[in-house]
Design a protein around this motif. Structure first.
Motif: not given
Length: 202
Positions: A58-71
């Motif tokens: 999903i991350l690979a297919e999602t354009p324009d994001i710069e990072g991941l937040t984990v909580l």
């Protein structure tokens, strides 16, 4: 990769850290802060067993994001399962912001190599439990003044002395089935008020 137990995953959000990011809420919490806004994330058995490879796709297919937040929940409770996933996230070029209810010192003193490796991966690492007596929303992303925000790489260090200029954001999502989800940081009483208002219009 070992399965993760998660509460929710959002491919794109502007409310959970700098820029547009994906956000992963893990399920299960050993900290269990008093007056927690998300006590439904405490019981690991109520989580959704998820293959991290699916999230990476999903991350690979999602354009324009710069990072991941984990909580969470408490992400460090699933450190062994999270580490290879987060290593793959960083290898893809995304930044990593990570929240733990434990202090950085306590985590490192635990001697767990998975937890130490996760801290080392983070561009931004946020530590410490929410303490009701120290509730403060003067800084973004955190709910009490004891929580610390470590800018561990050059990627976001330009924000370190500008936190007072960054405003908290709240997002409301309405699913195709009519379900309503709220994410972001706000005082608990305002969160409950908003949730009550939204329930009334369903």
């Amino acid at each position: 990769m070992e399965q993760l137990y998660i509460n929710a995953f959002i491919p794109v959000t502007a409310a959970e850290g700098p820029g547009l990011r994906a956000c992963l809420w893990v399920q299960g919490c050993s900290v269990r802060c008093e007056d927690c806004m998300v006590p439904h994330t405490w019981d690991k058995n109520k989580g959704k067993a998820t293959d991290p490879s699916t999230l990476l796709q999903i991350l690979a297919e999602t354009p324009d994001i710069e990072g991941l937040t984990v909580l969470g929940g408490e992400p460090m409770d699933q450190a062994a399962a999270l580490l290879p996933f987060l290593q793959a996230v960083k290898a893809s070029g995304l930044s990593l912001m990570f929240f733990s209810g434990y202090t950085k010192e306590a985590i490192l003193e635990s001697g767990c190599p998975h937890k130490a490796a996760i801290i080392a991966l983070c561009d931004i690492f946020v530590d410490g439990p929410y303490l009701k007596a120290l509730t403060s929303f003067e800084r973004p992303w955190v709910g009490s003044s004891n929580q610390r925000i470590f800018f561990q790489t050059a990627r976001y260090q330009h924000l370190e002395n500008k936190l007072h200029t960054i405003k908290n954001k709240v997002e409301v999502r309405i699913g195709e089935d009519g379900t309503i989800a709220i994410n972001g940081m706000m005082p608990k009483e305002k969160f409950l008020e908003l949730r009550h208002s939204l329930k009334n219009i369903q």
